[in-house]
Design a protein around this motif. Structure first.
Motif, PDB file in Angstrom:
ATOM      1  N   TYR A 119     -16.237   5.431   5.017  1.00 30.30           N
ATOM      2  CA  TYR A 119     -15.471   4.436   5.802  1.00 30.30           C
ATOM      3  C   TYR A 119     -14.464   3.675   5.006  1.00 30.30           C
ATOM      4  CZ  TYR A 119     -18.905   1.143   3.588  1.00 30.30           C
ATOM      5  OH  TYR A 119     -19.716   0.553   2.634  1.00 30.30           O
ATOM      6  N   LEU A 206     -13.858   8.929  13.311  1.00 32.15           N
ATOM      7  CA  LEU A 206     -13.154   8.049  14.312  1.00 32.15           C
ATOM      8  C   LEU A 206     -11.897   7.432  13.386  1.00 32.15           C
ATOM      9  CD1 LEU A 206     -12.850   6.968  17.000  1.00 32.15           C
ATOM     10  CD2 LEU A 206     -14.284   4.944  16.162  1.00 32.15           C
ATOM     11  N   ASN A 220     -10.620  10.503  18.181  1.00 31.76           N
ATOM     12  CA  ASN A 220     -12.019  10.754  17.830  1.00 31.76           C
ATOM     13  C   ASN A 220     -12.231  12.176  17.817  1.00 31.76           C
ATOM     14  OD1 ASN A 220     -14.737  10.638  18.480  1.00 31.76           O
ATOM     15  ND2 ASN A 220     -14.569  10.364  20.680  1.00 31.76           N
ATOM     16  N   HIS A 223     -16.949  11.798  17.243  1.00 29.72           N
ATOM     17  CA  HIS A 223     -17.702  10.593  16.662  1.00 29.72           C
ATOM     18  C   HIS A 223     -18.036   9.581  17.491  1.00 29.72           C
ATOM     19  CE1 HIS A 223     -18.937   8.459  12.704  1.00 29.72           C
ATOM     20  NE2 HIS A 223     -18.617   7.479  13.462  1.00 29.72           N
ATOM     21  N   PRO A 226     -16.874   2.792  19.268  1.00 30.27           N
ATOM     22  CA  PRO A 226     -17.011   1.539  18.448  1.00 30.27           C
ATOM     23  C   PRO A 226     -17.377   0.928  19.611  1.00 30.27           C
ATOM     24  CG  PRO A 226     -14.853   1.751  18.810  1.00 30.27           C
ATOM     25  CD  PRO A 226     -15.225   3.153  19.219  1.00 30.27           C
ATOM     26  N   LEU A 270     -17.873  -0.674  14.386  1.00 29.59           N
ATOM     27  CA  LEU A 270     -17.978   0.940  14.258  1.00 29.59           C
ATOM     28  C   LEU A 270     -19.246   1.443  13.483  1.00 29.59           C
ATOM     29  CD1 LEU A 270     -14.926  -0.088  14.134  1.00 29.59           C
ATOM     30  CD2 LEU A 270     -14.228   2.066  13.296  1.00 29.59           C
ATOM     31  N   HIS A 271     -19.756   2.543  13.850  1.00 28.29           N
ATOM     32  CA  HIS A 271     -21.012   2.904  13.235  1.00 28.29           C
ATOM     33  C   HIS A 271     -21.026   4.526  13.339  1.00 28.29           C
ATOM     34  CE1 HIS A 271     -22.797   4.341  17.038  1.00 28.29           C
ATOM     35  NE2 HIS A 271     -22.001   3.306  17.559  1.00 28.29           N
TER      36      HIS A 271
END
Length: 355
Positions: A119, A206, A220, A223, A226, A270-271
């Motif tokens: 990230y 993402l 995207n 992924h 969010p 976001l993950h």
């Protein structure tokens, strides 16, 4: 210069041997006691006990000395590893162009604070650009792809005026990494690149751009989307998914999906898929949306800590995949509504229905 390097090397060698100095002295005393002292050679139980005590003391001293040296060396190695990991996956700034941010990662590899997730968030002339991604696999083996993608993003985010140009740069960086890795693992006899570079390795990601006007542009690449924390918790639409990087070439024309971003006071979470695929001992998945419903209004850093704690409780501390979280809260000042012209209404753009 050579003499200085030699002195430094000698000094380092002496520091490593220092913990053994006292046990060595004790050993010399024990040998002298055994072979040089007439009392030690006398028969009888008391003398045998005294000799055993001396050698036991020497053995314990040597073990303690070796252990102290190993502990110090391990501490130095850990310090270097932590510094390297923080440079690779550095925490985002607490504030960025009116946004509050926090991020964190749980690695499935014991002793590592980074793995196959990535990230980054940077402020650019084109808006705040954010990337979150997941390399196929997890742990330290995925670090090469993480380095390639993050390094490219940190440059391209500032250089490319269009978000599609950033995505192309990420794709090219990953392709170079895969070719180099395949060349190292399977060198071609003719000197040409292997036909299938590092097959089956890819990156889902993402890519977002949050403009100063609140507009959110997104790509995207396979992924998870969010979550938007507002009055309720809902998945924010980020457009039809493109293939993950490294699986198929990107389309010739790249048009980002555009949607209304978080309003002032709202939060974007976001993950990576490890957050929703984490299982407990009964095989039940972690309910990320339910957990987020009880965290509305939390500061980003506190939200990351609470989610990490909830994930570890759910899995009993046994993660099978890396988990990365990046939380962005819009702390920009709400602009008062201006009088609308006759026949016009001002409203927040409705989220797109495309997923």
């Amino acid at each position: 210069m050579i003499r200085m390097r030699s002195l430094v090397s000698d000094g380092s060698r002496l520091r490593r041997l220092a913990p053994l100095a006292l046990p060595t002295v004790w050993g010399a005393v024990a040998v002298a006691w055994k072979f040089g002292c007439p009392l030690a050679r006398q028969p009888g139980l008391p003398m045998r006990i005294a000799t055993s005590v001396v050698f036991l003391t020497v053995g314990i001293g040597m073990v303690l000395g070796l252990r102290r040296g190993l502990v110090r060396e391990l501490a130095r190695v850990r310090a270097v590893a932590v510094a390297a990991q923080q440079v690779l996956l550095r925490p985002p700034p607490a504030r960025l162009d009116g946004l509050s941010l926090a991020a964190g990662q749980l690695s499935a590899s014991r002793g590592a604070s980074v793995g196959g997730d990535l990230y980054e968030a940077v402020a650019t002339p084109y808006g705040v650009r954010i990337v979150i991604g997941d390399v196929r696999g997890h742990g330290l083996a995925a670090l090469g792809a993480v380095v390639a993608v993050l390094g490219s993003f940190r440059e391209a985010a500032h250089d490319e005026p269009e978000l599609g140009g950033v995505l192309r740069r990420l794709e090219r960086a990953l392709e170079r990494h895969l070719r180099e890795r395949a060349r190292d693992e399977h060198p071609a006899r003719s000197g040409t690149d292997p036909e299938h570079p590092a097959a089956e390795e890819f990156v889902t990601l993402l890519l977002l751009e949050l403009g100063s006007d609140g507009r959110l542009a997104a790509f995207n690449c396979g992924h998870p989307g969010p979550y938007l924390l507002a009055r309720t918790v809902a998945r924010l639409p980020v457009g039809d998914p493109l293939p993950p990087l490294g699986v198929l070439p990107l389309p010739a024309v790249l048009v980002p999906h555009t949607v209304a971003g978080p309003l002032p006071g709202e939060t974007l979470v976001l993950h990576t898929d490890g957050a929703e695929e984490a299982r407990d001992h009964r095989g039940r998945f972690f309910a990320l949306d339910t957990a987020l419903a009880g965290m509305s209004g939390e500061a980003p850093a506190a939200l990351v800590r609470r989610l990490h704690a909830a994930l570890l409780r759910h899995t009993g501390g046994r993660l099978t995949d890396d988990v990365a979280l990046l939380v962005v809260r819009n702390d920009r000042v709400r602009v008062p509504a201006q009088p609308a012209e006759p026949g016009l209404r001002r409203s927040r753009p409705a989220p797109s229905s495309h997923c």
